[in-house]
Design an enzyme around this catalytic site. Structure first.
Site, PDB file in Angstrom:
ATOM      1  N   GLU A 344       4.139   3.664   5.892  1.00 48.93           N
ATOM      2  CA  GLU A 344       3.113   4.608   6.567  1.00 48.93           C
ATOM      3  C   GLU A 344       3.784   5.712   7.030  1.00 48.93           C
ATOM      4  OE1 GLU A 344       0.219   1.325   9.217  1.00 48.93           O
ATOM      5  OE2 GLU A 344       2.181   1.802   9.908  1.00 48.93           O
ATOM      6  N   ILE A 345       3.107   6.867   6.876  1.00 52.38           N
ATOM      7  CA  ILE A 345       3.527   8.252   7.637  1.00 52.38           C
ATOM      8  C   ILE A 345       2.427   8.693   8.445  1.00 52.38           C
ATOM      9  CG2 ILE A 345       4.101  10.680   7.336  1.00 52.38           C
ATOM     10  CD1 ILE A 345       5.361   9.878   4.676  1.00 52.38           C
TER      11      ILE A 345
END
Ligand SMILES: Nc1nc2c(ncn2[C@@H]2O[C@H](COP(=O)(O)OP(=O)(O)OP(=O)(O)O)[C@@H](O)[C@H]2O)c(=O)[nH]1
Ligand SMILES: [Mg+2]
Length: 457
Positions: A344-345
């Protein structure tokens, strides 16, 4: 003539008092600045905030006391300051001098600014912390990991450093429910090119809340032994932690963005631009690489519970949300699609928002993290797809990524070549039927790449 020496000595005494008061103020201000610096200095902040209660021998309560006593010293010194001015006859009225905000004043200012926004509008909550375009975002890597996973973690760090972080140097935070060993810390510090912080998870974030029936939870683990991680207690704490707590760890307080990294992942391509900056400058909130269907047996009541929540709080639903990605019948049933959260960013303020906090709290009280085996991936995904507009989500088609057993391998030949990708496009998961790439492209109204059908199994 006889009066003069007495007059002179009175003036001398007054002068001496003024000098003493002046010195007192200077010393007080000096000690105050030093104390505040104790928690403003990055290294000390790390020591203080590592566990939420106690890390490296410093108690958080002590720090709060330090802040409080610093504020008291500040207030005293201001009074003295004003008094000194009057004594010197230089000021006709007591004007409080300008000062740094105390901790209490800072908190009050934050609360006041939160009250000003509409609490149910998650984007307006997030936007109040949005960095100025073009400036470096406050971002970090975050990795939840066990001491025993050091080997696989080093492989991941090397990949991330080689493909991205050697150039961009973002801090890296490691979290654990047990203290990290010295060997772990030394090894990791050697591998990471930027600032490294280690945090112990507070027990209250990794244990049973009082509203959970532990006998019922134990029975559920027995009944689910045939499902992957179905009998695991620690896996459930992990999923609950990733859903509701990692973003509350004090070590993350100073950041707006994170990139989640797990042990044993791979990055297949160079990333030649600052992905955090890109997210910030394009006003994105949640970025992913792989989508997938969830095992239905692990989340039997997650959808119903979620919909119950959103029926009660329809004001939390974003207008232009991505319900189509989650449901083929406008919310009646869940199609099991979600973003695979091992990568996840994203913007931490999404999870800090009133909508997400209320959603997590509702799920937590329903008990499915323990009575079923709700994963953080569907929980994050349902929230991200529903509480922010769909154009705030971003699929990183250009980031070559692997988490056992799936690949995101860039299909664009220019990206593949320019970024020195080292993966097999034939293995790209995006458009395989167990993935939800097709569903995502269609729900978000994106054009699928030419020839995508040939990757479908
Ligand atoms: N400190 C700590 N970290 C954990 C624990 N369980 C899992 N993790 C970490 O949490 C993240 C997710 O756990 P994984 O075991 O990879 O879960 P998963 O990705 O669903 O399953 P895999 O397919 O086996 O990778 C990883 O970064 C793990 O290192 C735990 O009990 N303690
Ligand atoms: Mg994993």
């Amino acid at each position: 003539m006889a009066r003069t020496p007495i007059f002179l000595s009175k003036r001398l005494v007054r002068f001496a008092i003024l000098v003493i008061v002046f010195l007192f103020i200077i010393l007080n201000l000096g000690s105050q600045t030093k104390k505040v610096n104790v928690i403003e200095n990055k290294d000390d902040y790390r020591k203080v905030s590592g566990t939420g209660t106690n890390i490296d021998g410093i108690d958080k309560i002590d720090v709060l006391k330090t802040v409080a006593s610093a504020a008291a010293v500040m207030a005293d010194s201001q009074k003295n300051d004003a008094k000194a001015n009057l004594k010197a006859g230089e000021a006709a009225e007591i004007v409080p001098p300008k000062h740094e905000l105390t901790q209490k004043e800072k908190l009050a200012a934050v609360e006041a600014s939160i009250k000003k926004i509409n609490p149910s509008d998650t984007m307006s909550f997030i936007n109040q912390f949005q960095g100025v375009k073009g400036t470096r975002p406050k971002a970090c890597f975050v990795t939840l990991v066990r001491n025993s996973e050091l080997h696989g973690l080093v492989d991941s760090i090397r990949m991330v450093e080689k493909r991205f972080n050697a150039q961009f140097k973002y801090d890296w935070i490691f979290l654990n429910d047990e203290p990290f060993t010295e060997e772990f810390k030394k090894t990791v510090q050697k591998e990471v090119s930027s600032t490294v912080k280690f945090g112990l998870i507070p027990e209250e974030h990794w244990s049973y809340p009082n509203y959970i029936d532990q006998t019922k939870a134990a029975k559920a683990r027995e009944d689910m032994a045939h499902i992957i991680y179905g009998s695991s207690e620690s896996y459930r704490h992990m999923c609950r932690y990733q859903s509701g707590f990692f973003w509350r760890h004090p070590l993350l307080d100073e950041y707006d963005w994170y990139w989640r990294v797990e042990p044993d992942i791979k990055l297949y391509c160079d990333i030649n631009y600052d992905v955090f900056q890109w997210m910030q400058d394009h006003e994105k909130v949640y970025g992913f690489t792989i989508t997938i269907h969830e095992y239905e047996d692990t989340i039997k009541t997650l959808w119903k519970t979620s919909m119950d929540f959103f029926k009660q709080h329809s004001d939390y639903l974003a207008k232009d949300n991505l319900m189509k990605f989650l449901s083929d019948d406008n919310g009646k049933t869940y199609n099991l699609c979600h973003f695979w959260s091992n990568f996840e960013i994203a913007n931490l303020n999404l999870w800090r928002s009133p909508a997400y906090k209320a959603y997590f709290d509702y799920l937590d009280h329903a008990g499915g993290f323990f009575y079923e085996r709700w994963g953080d991936a569907p929980v994050h995904s349902i929230a991200a797809a529903l509480i922010i507009p769909q154009d705030k989500l971003h699929y990183f088609s250009d980031i070559g990524y692997h988490h056992v057993p799936y690949d995101n391998c860039p299909l664009d030949p220019v990206v593949f070549k320019n970024n020195n990708c080292d993966c097999d496009q034939g293995n790209d998961f995006t458009f395989q039927s167990y993935s939800c790439g097709k569903e995502y492209f269609e729900a978000a109204g994106l054009e699928k790449p030419e020839g995508w059908e040939k990757y479908r199994d």
